[in-house]
Write a protein that holds these residues in place. Structure first.
Motif: not given
Ligand code: 2AL
Length: 249
Positions: A55-58, A84-90, A224-228
């Motif tokens: 949660v804090g990481l997001a 999860a963090a990788r999904e949130l950013t390029r 793939g799986d690290l898309a937003f």
């Protein structure tokens, strides 16, 4: 470039240790922004602590995206929330365990990890397998001391770590040491001098790998799986952390 070094636990003194180490290796022109998680455990020592830290990481990634961050480091040896963090950013996102293990694999045919608790030792073994590092790591060792005891001058943590590293070199026949906690980032020079083998802390390795990836204009693949993450409502106490809230869309 701006590198956000996120301590996913909520202990600011540990963030200070992490940031000092990160700044010591950062290139001129690299700004290190240290973040202490706004929510979660004071130290991360089990799967539950790790899950709750996301949660804090997001939030830290959300703020980082608003601040045009070039790369992120997750400064906890369990690499909690890495994918999860990788999904949130390029931007590239590096966990300190994966950064340290990869660095060690360049420098020796066999390394040992020295971590804090017996319990985190088991978690680090899971990570090794996840990262395909079992062939490079000879053994994961623990001093069996809680994470925050690293900050207690009366705990004898330094000597315990040194002795465990010495055992790793003699018993495991390892030729490099990976430090298994972000709170050990200040011990690299001292241990390197004592042990005369490469001693790798993932915070500093992560900063240099992040600088390299940004310099190469490489970021997290959005195929793939690290898309937003797909947009959808979240309910309850984390409603504000739904992907569209985080990503500002
Ligand atoms: C950690 C770490 O690096 N920070 C924390 O709170 N817990 N992990 C560990 N294996 O001791």
């Amino acid at each position: 470039m701006k590198i956000r070094v996120i301590n996913p636990n909520t202990t600011a003194t540990m963030t200070a240790t992490i940031v000092t180490a990160a700044k010591a290796v950062a290139s001129p022109g690299t700004e290190i922004i240290g973040i202490t998680s706004s929510a979660g455990a004071v130290s991360i020592e089990c799967h539950y602590d790790e899950a709750m830290s996301i949660v804090g990481l997001a939030e830290a990634i959300r703020d980082g995206e608003r601040d045009h961050t070039d790369a992120y480091i997750i400064a906890c040896f369990g690499d909690p929330g890495l994918l999860a963090a990788r999904e949130l950013t390029r931007a590239p996102v590096l966990g300190i365990a994966e950064a340290a293990m990869h660095a060690a694999s360049f420098l020796a045919t066999g390394f040992s990890v020295v971590t804090t608790l017996e319990r985190t030792r088991i978690i680090a073994e899971h990570l090794l397998r996840n990262y395909g590092m079992e062939h490079h790591c000879r053994r994961v060792r623990a001093i069996d001391l809680p994470v925050l005891e690293l900050e207690n001058p009366k705990s004898n943590a330094r000597q315990m770590i040194l002795q465990e590293c010495e055992r790793a070199l003699s018993e495991d026949k390892s030729a490099a040491i990976v430090l298994g906690c972000a709170g050990m980032a200040d011990l690299v020079d001292w241990l390197s001098e004592k042990l005369q083998v490469p001693v790798i802390d993932g915070v500093t390795a992560g900063v240099k790998f992040a600088e390299a990836l940004v310099g190469l204009k490489l970021g997290t693949s959005k195929r793939g799986d690290l898309a937003f993450p797909p947009h959808k409502p979240y309910k309850g106490m984390i409603a504000d952390l739904a992907p569209n809230s985080i990503l500002g869309k």
